[in-house]
Design an enzyme around this catalytic site. Sequence first.
Site, PDB file in Angstrom:
ATOM      1  N   HIS A  78       1.105   0.012  -7.023  1.00  0.00           N
ATOM      2  CA  HIS A  78      -0.305   0.223  -6.927  1.00  0.00           C
ATOM      3  C   HIS A  78      -0.894   0.365  -8.307  1.00  0.00           C
ATOM      4  O   HIS A  78      -1.684   1.231  -8.575  1.00  0.00           O
ATOM      5  CB  HIS A  78      -0.573   1.389  -6.010  1.00  0.00           C
TER       6      HIS A  78
ATOM      7  N   SER B   5      -0.331   5.345   5.165  1.00  0.00           N
ATOM      8  CA  SER B   5      -1.390   4.567   4.508  1.00  0.00           C
ATOM      9  C   SER B   5      -0.827   3.877   3.279  1.00  0.00           C
ATOM     10  O   SER B   5       0.109   4.380   2.655  1.00  0.00           O
ATOM     11  CB  SER B   5      -2.510   5.504   4.055  1.00  0.00           C
ATOM     12  N   ASP B   6      -1.395   2.744   2.918  1.00  0.00           N
ATOM     13  CA  ASP B   6      -1.080   2.204   1.602  1.00  0.00           C
ATOM     14  C   ASP B   6      -1.564   3.243   0.592  1.00  0.00           C
ATOM     15  O   ASP B   6      -2.419   4.079   0.884  1.00  0.00           O
ATOM     16  CB  ASP B   6      -1.740   0.842   1.368  1.00  0.00           C
ATOM     17  N   CYS B   7      -0.980   3.185  -0.625  1.00  0.00           N
ATOM     18  CA  CYS B   7      -1.143   4.337  -1.507  1.00  0.00           C
ATOM     19  C   CYS B   7      -2.577   4.475  -2.004  1.00  0.00           C
ATOM     20  O   CYS B   7      -3.094   3.592  -2.680  1.00  0.00           O
ATOM     21  CB  CYS B   7      -0.128   4.257  -2.620  1.00  0.00           C
TER      22      CYS B   7
END
Length: 811
Positions: free
Chosen positions: A10, A333-335
């Site tokens: 990310h 969740s995605d980060c």
Amino acid sequence: MPMPMASSTHLAVLAILLLVPLSTARAVLPSSNDDDGGSAKTAAYTKVCDASRFAAAGLDMSRYRYCDAKLPYGDRVRDLIGWMTVEEKVSNLGDWAAGAPRVGLPPYKWWSEALHGLSSTGPTTKFDDLKKPRLHSGRAAVFNGTVFANVINSAASFNESLWRSIGQAISTEARAMYNLGKGGLTYWSPNINVVRDPRWGRALETPGEDPFVVGRYAVNFVRGMQDVDDAAAGFNGDPLSRPLKTSACCKHYAAYDVDDWYGHTRFKFDARVTERDMVETFQRPFEMCVRDGDASAVMCSYNRVNGIPACADARLLAGTLRRDWGLHGYIVSDCDAVRVMTDNATWLGYTPAEASAASLKAGLDLDCGESWIVQKGKPVMDFLSTYGMAAVRQGKMRESDIDNALVNLYTTLMRLGYFDGMPRYESLDEKDICSEAHRSLALDGARQSMVLLKNLDGLLPLDASKLASVAVRGPHAEAPEKVMDGDYTGPPCRYITPREGISKDVNISQQGGDVTIYMGGINMHIEREGNDREDLLLPKNQTEEILRVAAASPSPIVLVILSGGGIDVSFAQSHPKIGAILWAGYPGGEGGHAIADVIFGRYNPGGRLPLTWFKNKYIHQLPMTSMALRPRPEHGYPGRTYKFYDGPDVLYPFGYGLSYTKFRYELLNKETAVTLAPGRRHCRQLSYKTGSVGPDCPAVDVASHACAETVSFNVSVVNAGKADGANAVLVYTAPPAELAGAPIKQVAAFRRVAVKAGAAETVVFTLNVCKAFGIVEKTAYTVVPSGVSTVIVENGDSSAVSFPVQISFSA
Ligand SMILES: *[C@@H]1O[C@H](CO)[C@@H](O)[C@H](O)[C@H]1NC(C)=O
Ligand SMILES: *[C@@H]1O[C@H](CO)[C@@H](O)[C@H](O)[C@H]1NC(C)=O
Ligand SMILES: *[C@@H]1O[C@H](CO)[C@@H](O)[C@H](O)[C@H]1NC(C)=O
Ligand SMILES: *[C@@H]1O[C@H](CO)[C@@H](O)[C@H](O)[C@H]1NC(C)=O
Ligand SMILES: *[C@@H]1O[C@H](CO)[C@@H](O)[C@H](O)[C@H]1NC(C)=O
Ligand SMILES: *[C@@H]1O[C@H](CO)[C@@H](O)[C@H](O)[C@H]1NC(C)=O
């Protein structure tokens, strides 16, 4: 960027939300899965429910029913949560979970990655530094792990057992790392978004553009990661008690495949998607991953889907994933996807507490946050842990929603043996990482995935014994590890450049031997997470250099391309002095050997392209942000992927791939008619091309029909050439020609087979009528159309055999 997590997921978020200098990010908190960071050493232990561990903390384990292994997991998890205060509960909703030491629960770090081998991405997996070896607590140092070829490579093998074996090898290495206190049990892999647009920067991480192939990859990889060798052990048939070797996670759900295209970033992107495209393309691999792979986790994506952030969409999470598909596991969740809802893509004017509450209510269980950033020895907490209590105090978050999330989380950890241990894996250690078996699987996988695109007059394979020397040119001759290994990787056991691989066979001359091998392609500056491509071309100066080298060479040259996505090499396709083109993807630590094995004929290439290689012209006809798969005549946009594009701008089609031998197919014993007995109420309408009139009951809804009907046929794969080889047999179905808006064709089955020169192998296919002939109507119903569908069995060289199948319905 010079960061400790150079391949971090990310980076873009990191860059925009950076709170502290990254140099401080190396500190590590003591926790169950990493106890070697601080000066005070905690004793190593392999399970939470260890009476001596409790005693050392002044606790009596027998008081805690959650440690009573005789009770069902459900009861134990409820007991555990019953001990926790609401503050403690909230502090366990993030990836760097605080645990509840007061009642014996240690912290746990959820975030590990294993896309194509153990990855250093995230705060959990820690390889030792070869330059600064330190031995901790008497535990062995581990400097590296097996880096398999990137997923786009493995996909090209069309070999399901390879995909499963890779998952099995990675989970063995993961267990070994866990035992050594250097890794976790929960892995946020695989990435199964369909490559809808050839510009997508993350194509290398995925199994390509066909939803069914992507789904089969997911099922095999997940089962390899998760399934316990002896499924009988301790399994009572309840899927929520099924033991897990490691936990895998299908991501990113859903309709996520824009990273950053001219300022359209994934954080703000609102994917406008029809329900038909959701069912048919964007959700299909996830459905297969959950239903057929029984994945224990799914990650929701940053983007919005029709206005709603995916991680706060109750219909997508609680509805489809959990209720309709029956997910046995947790949703993460995605980060920073929750933070993004308020900080970046301001959604409904929500406060952080409101966004946290909305996500949890929608079905999210765990928030991946900025835990890789450590300040004063503590991770900067994720969003839910930070704002969860405010949401509770403001009356916006129900404690029972928190409880439900924790049930999903701790049930997963129970299944992993986090509480009770899992003796069958506890003897795995450093000897099981980079073992000979894993390294040869990585080499074999890389070889299986090489795709031969051009081979004029049988230029390849080269006969090393007849060559005094070869010239090796091009930017990837000495490709560094970060090119060959691609993204989401850890340090490889061994690293072989293309030049090194080739030099084992022949002397390499600078001046130019008889033959020149040009190692070209692109790299992660051009395609990667957070960075979509601007075009499909090679860098201009590289094209110019290839043309110069070809012109100067006395004989045709060999062009090897390293890339994840397709490259428009039209100039080379038709060039008489470029005799061979080999696509090597990003082939991993053993890649140099794999390339040499193919070039010198020790391995006969059998890979086929898992995505269409478009000509660059294609991308000027539609923006990346248009999500539709079908052509949009009102905008002049062509269709996407082989299923909906049949225009002139394809360089090499999906499924293309040559061999050093010649394969021919013969169809045997084919069934050409099938009757379904659905009952009137299962009839659905179909869209017909103008002028066509459908029958009374045009189609049957597959959701309401049991559908045991099959169509069987055998394909004899004849190796009519002089070399042994492997061939991936791709079976497509094409719906009746009179239908409007249906796919041109779609993959229904595939099987890779090895066939000796001059021999033939029979492959038996049994297609389930609903799965293989089903199409998704405009109404988003999945239906089997009546009429004549076609089964097409395509060879990698674009030849094919086919037969019609008449589908009818009885009253
Ligand atoms: C498929 O992959 C496995 C490795 O898991 C390998 O043993 C097998 O030979 C491969 N099949 C073919 C036909 O190449
Ligand atoms: C996201 O939000 C943060 C915090 O408000 C801000 O610093 C950053 O610039 C934003 N990034 C984007 C891409 O909008
Ligand atoms: C991998 O680790 C081993 C020690 O376990 C070391 O000998 C080897 O050099 C390392 N490989 C690379 C490529 O750094
Ligand atoms: C490389 O060249 C040397 C002589 O310069 C020769 O002895 C050797 O056999 C050559 N090696 C190969 C692999 O052809
Ligand atoms: C092309 O140009 C780039 C940037 O100047 C340079 O780094 C690269 O080495 C060049 N490539 C070739 C094949 O000349
Ligand atoms: C396909 O071949 C197998 C064995 O080679 C045979 O048993 C089977 O009957 C064949 N299937 C069909 C549909 O003919």
